[in-house]
Design an enzyme around this catalytic site. Structure first.
Site, short mmCIF file in Angstrom:
data_model
loop_
_atom_site.label_atom_id
_atom_site.label_comp_id
_atom_site.label_asym_id
_atom_site.label_seq_id
_atom_site.Cartn_x
_atom_site.Cartn_y
_atom_site.Cartn_z
N ASP A 382 41.98 57.93 -11.23
CA ASP A 382 40.93 58.92 -10.98
C ASP A 382 41.42 60.27 -11.52
OD1 ASP A 382 38.61 60.01 -9.96
OD2 ASP A 382 39.34 60.13 -7.90
N GLU A 385 40.63 63.50 -16.29
CA GLU A 385 39.99 64.19 -17.44
C GLU A 385 40.99 65.06 -18.20
OE1 GLU A 385 38.74 63.91 -14.40
OE2 GLU A 385 37.21 62.42 -14.88
#
Ligand SMILES: *[C@@H]1O[C@H](CO)[C@@H](O)[C@H](O)[C@H]1NC(C)=O
Ligand SMILES: *[C@@H]1O[C@H](CO)[C@@H](O)[C@H](O)[C@H]1NC(C)=O
Ligand SMILES: *[C@@H]1O[C@H](CO)[C@@H](O)[C@H](O)[C@H]1NC(C)=O
Ligand SMILES: *[C@@H]1O[C@H](CO)[C@@H](O)[C@H](O)[C@H]1NC(C)=O
Ligand SMILES: *[C@@H]1O[C@H](CO)[C@@H](O)[C@H](O)[C@H]1NC(C)=O
Ligand SMILES: *[C@@H]1O[C@H](CO)[C@@H](O)[C@H](O)[C@H]1NC(C)=O
Ligand SMILES: CC(=O)N[C@H]1CO[C@H](CO)[C@@H](O)[C@@H]1O
Length: 798
Positions: A382, A385
């Site tokens: 998770d 980015e």
């Protein structure tokens, strides 16, 4: 790295310098040559009036500037005001390129082994800073259907790929292999502009001609997706806010108690000590190792979350992951050469540099240490980015062209460092400016490889951030959605997009992540979610439980039933994944892929198919007991009863009480199913049932891929079975095209044949008479076949 990146290696190394020199390149791709006339405005130069509205390409894309005539003309562009666009329509740019805007001319075009090479030369400067005067153009006809255009000289989610349906039902696709920040503007007419602020203009054009082939051709370039272990296709349960491992365990026990199928139990960040990777809360999660052992005893698996931000404030000597990562120099650095510090769940963190192979080794060692204590089976990566609660770093970002480029594409917060790390951060192979969009891909690659080394089996991995080639390493969930009917609707186009991107193992959080779900929404969502290729119910903290055991007996039973239906379809689903792995077929598939000539299918985003033959029509609104869905032309059979529907290609109203999900099988297909158990492991032992849906010519076809469900590279090593099923002239045949020992362990028990128009007088199995049943709705059933999957056989009805 994506396949095909080998040839970019020289650009990767030291690309910081090169990119500084390629700061803005604009390329325009004409999609369809169709001109619609009409223009508005005062009295601009005649050359400007020559440009029809549909062909006005934006010359002033900066979003924070109100473009005036003066600003526009200072760029040598045309200024004509257009009326505001109708709601939901794209506006026409006011400032656009004139036909004679200085551009590149092609010089010295030569033949090469694969196509052509030429030089693109710009004689006059435009308004871009440091305009490039010469570009080398390589055009390679790599296969008959793939034209590859790459422009270089010197040289976010981010899936710079599109698929376009053309009038008549042909399709093509375009992929720009470029990891830099970019934006894509759709023109009012068919046409679009890609604006990227770095890298190579490496375009691939896929000529189809049908949509399935475009996606296959795309995946020939980016790589076919990994074959998931079969347990990945079972039901997954998770939530943020299980207060303890005991509470997690209670949920698992309740699921077992009601015999609701479940293959994997997950934990979010709760299990960690201070939200730090590779640690365990030794109080609340003390029993986690025992829980994992218990899961394994029951043929179930354990998956937990990991983030790429590594806590940087634990006392030295107390937290090996940071101490060792620092010692080995494995974090993203500031321009000053110190680890860049941002903030994620544990507080201040450094960020692992997955572009460095040494980081992969350190990541593996961390996972090995944790696995020795908690033998997890899969991982959920998770925040990759990478996500940062601060903009850039604890010190912001230094001035300079990486963090403040002359042009910033439409990214979050109009800043490259918004909620992430500085674009100027140093990574092993390049500057973060070039690598940002690759972060999740590189982390997935490191994680999948670590899972293989630790478990010796097919890795299971789900990643939030993705880039082309991701499907080779991980699946994806669609991120933090809400418990709302509209989020459930949006999940279908979300799912289908990732099918197109070559990441077939995809799903949204079933019943919604944030906000509170309702029993009705959650029941309908479990029905839809049972047909997400990746099916996980996940909930945020401080919300009511939303696992199936949390609801009334009626809702719980409906959820259980639809999961049993999913489990019954595992052989079919697994075979679809094999075809994805083998040749880039999609698993969850938009209807227009199978009916491209039927324009009515092009915009359908409330239904989808599994493969070519199973139509899923979920209920997506509250308070209804029916659903209207499109049924393409032909005969379709109700999955549960075998009754037929003959459609002329029309919207049909279907009964849909709360406990029912509409599923229809397309004529001409054979679906391998299996008596469902509560885990994939149990299901795999049960007899198969083949559902034959006869076409109007009384033919049908289907196939089955079968292996042990988790060994590495079974297809590549030939350790699998592949069986083709076929019906012509009232004869069903099972032909074993490839066999392994695994197929001797399972039998074909039942054949259900839908669409048999007359009751047969007798049925022969390999020539021997067999009892059968025949129902008024034209369903012929032959049970107790007891045929080993490893042996071909035939069945005839007379
Ligand atoms: C094409 O060939 C000519 C003659 O050999 C050469 O001078 C030129 O550089 C070549 N152009 C390209 C783009 O390679
Ligand atoms: C978890 O359950 C075990 C066994 O019932 C018990 O010994 C332990 O104290 C519980 N742990 C917590 C944190 O409640
Ligand atoms: C980051 O800095 C460390 C020293 O703090 C160094 O060992 C490492 O090589 C640097 N990494 C990069 C990518 O610059
Ligand atoms: C659909 O058409 C087939 C013939 O193609 C016929 O046997 C069947 O009964 C029809 N089904 C319905 C529901 O009309
Ligand atoms: C083939 O797979 C089976 C499990 O189905 C395994 O026991 C066997 O070792 C494998 N053989 C090879 C050659 O990998
Ligand atoms: C189905 O089986 C028949 C007879 O064995 C064969 O002629 C035909 O080619 C097969 N069709 C397919 C699609 O495999
Ligand atoms: C708030 C939010 O992020 N919602 C997302 C939920 O998931 C759908 C797809 O399933 C996204 O489209 C939404 O943006």
């Amino acid at each position: 790295m994506p396949s095909g990146h080998g040839k970019l290696a020289p650009w990767w190394v030291g690309s910081g310098l090169l990119v500084a020199a390629v700061l803005l390149s604009t390329i325009t791709v004409w999609v369809l040559r169709q001109v619609s006339g009409g223009w508005l405005g005062p009295t601009p130069p005649p050359k400007c009036l020559l440009v029809p509205e549909s062909h006005r390409f934006d010359c002033y894309p900066e979003r924070r500037v109100v473009v005036t005539q003066e600003l526009c003309e200072s760029r040598g562009c045309c200024f004509i005001q257009s009326p505001p666009p109708a709601e939901g329509k794209q506006g026409v740019p006011w400032c656009f390129y004139p036909p004679d805007f200085p551009s590149y001319t092609l010089e010295s075009l030569n033949q090469t082994a694969l196509g052509m090479a030429g030089l693109l030369v710009r004689r006059e400067k435009a308004y871009y800073p440091r305009d490039i005067e010469k570009l080398r153009l390589d055009v390679e006809f790599e296969t008959d259907t793939r034209l590859h255009i790459k422009e270089s000289f010197n040289l976010y989610g981010a899936h710079p790929f599109y698929l376009l349906m053309e009038e008549g039902g042909n399709a093509h696709g375009v992929f720009l292999l470029n990891s830099n920040a970019m934006e894509v503007a759709l023109q009012p007419a068919p046409g679009l502009t890609w604006r990227t602020i770095g890298g190579v203009l490496d375009f691939y054009i896929f000529l189809g001609p049908d949509p399935n082939m475009v996606i296959q051709q795309y995946q020939q370039v980016i790589g076919f997706p990994a074959m998931p272990p079969i347990w990945a296709l079972g039901f997954h349960l998770c939530r943020w806010g299980y207060g303890s491992s005991n509470e997690t365990w209670q949920t698992v026990r309740a699921m077992r108690n009601y015999q609701i199928p479940q293959d994997a139990q997950w934990n979010d960040i709760d299990y960690m000590d201070g939200y730090r990777d590779f640690t365990l809360d030794s109080q609340k999660f003390a029993s986690l190792p025992s829980l994992v052992e218990d899961l394994h005893k029951h043929g179930q698996r354990y998956v937990m979350i990991l983030d790429p931000g590594i806590s940087s404030t634990s006392p030295r000597g107390s937290y090996w992951p940071f101490d060792e990562g620092l010692r080995r120099g494995l974090f993203l650095n500031t321009t000053q050469g110190q680890p860049l510090i941002g903030q994620v769940w544990p507080g201040f963190t450094a960020f692992a540099d997955f572009s460095n192979p040494d980081t992969h080794q350190w990541w593996l060692e961390n996972l090995q240490h944790f696995h020795a204590h908690v033998p997890f089976d899969g991982l959920w990566i998770d925040m990759n980015e990478p996500s940062n609660f601060m903009d850039g770093s604890e010190d912001g970002c230094p001035p300079g062209e990486f963090d403040s480029p002359p042009y910033t594409p439409a990214v979050l917060g109009d800043s490259l460092s918004a909620k992430t790390v500085c674009a100027s951060a140093k990574q092993k192979v390049s500057v973060h400016y070039n690598l940002h969009n690759l972060y999740g891909l590189m982390e997935a690659k490191a994680t999948a490889s670590a899972l293989v080394k630790i478990r010796g089996k097919r890795p299971f991995l789900i990643s939030r951030s993705t880039f082309p080639s991701q499907g080779r390493y991980s699946g994806h969930w669609l991120g933090d959605n809400r418990s709302q009917w509209k989020d459930m609707c949006y999940s279908i186009p979300g799912l289908l997009s990732f099918s197109l991107f070559g990441i077939p193992l995809v799903g949204a959080d079933i019943c919604g992540f944030s906000g509170s779900t309702s029993e009705e929404l959650c029941t309908r969502w479990m029905q839809l979610g049972a047909f997400y290729p990746f099916a996980r119910n996940h909930n945020t903290q401080n919300e009511k439980a939303q696992d199936p055991t949390a609801f009334s007996p009626a809702a719980r039973t409906a959820m259980k039933d639809v999961l049993l239906t999913r489990y019954s379809l595992l052989p079919f689903l697994y075979t679809l994944f094999h075809r994805a792995h083998l040749q880039g077929d999609t698993v969850a598939r938009p209807l227009f892929f199978e009916f491209p000539w039927d324009v009515a299918t092009w915009e359908l985003d409330r239904q989808f198919l599994w493969g070519r033959s199973l139509l899923v029509t979920p209920v997506l609104e509250p308070g209804v007991d029916s659903v209207t869905g499109y049924v393409p032309q032909g005969t379709w059979y109700d999955f549960y009863t075998g009754s037929s529907v003959n459609s002329s290609g029309e919207m049909l109203k279907m009964s849909a009480p709360l406990e029912h999900l509409n599923l229809h099988i397309q004529e001409g297909s054979i679906l391998p199913t299996q008596k469902p158990g509560t885990t994939t492991e149990v299901t795999r032992e049960n007899p198969l049932r083949l559902i034959v849906a006869l076409s109007s010519h009384a033919t049908a076809w289907g196939d089955l891929f079968w292996d042990d469900g988790e060994s590495l590279d079974t297809f590549e090593k030939g350790n699998y079975s592949y069986v083709v099923f076929n019906v012509t002239q009232n004869i069903f045949t099972s032909t074993v095209l490839h066999a392994s020992t695994e197929a001797t362990k399972v039998t074909i028990g039942t054949l259900s044949i839908f669409g048999v128009q007359r009751p047969p007088s007798k049925v022969l199995l390999n020539g021997q008479e067999k009892p059968f049943s025949y129902l008024d709705n034209q369903v012929l059933t032959v049970s107790d076949l007891g045929m080993s999957l490893s042996q071909g056989f035939s069945l005839q009805w007379l």
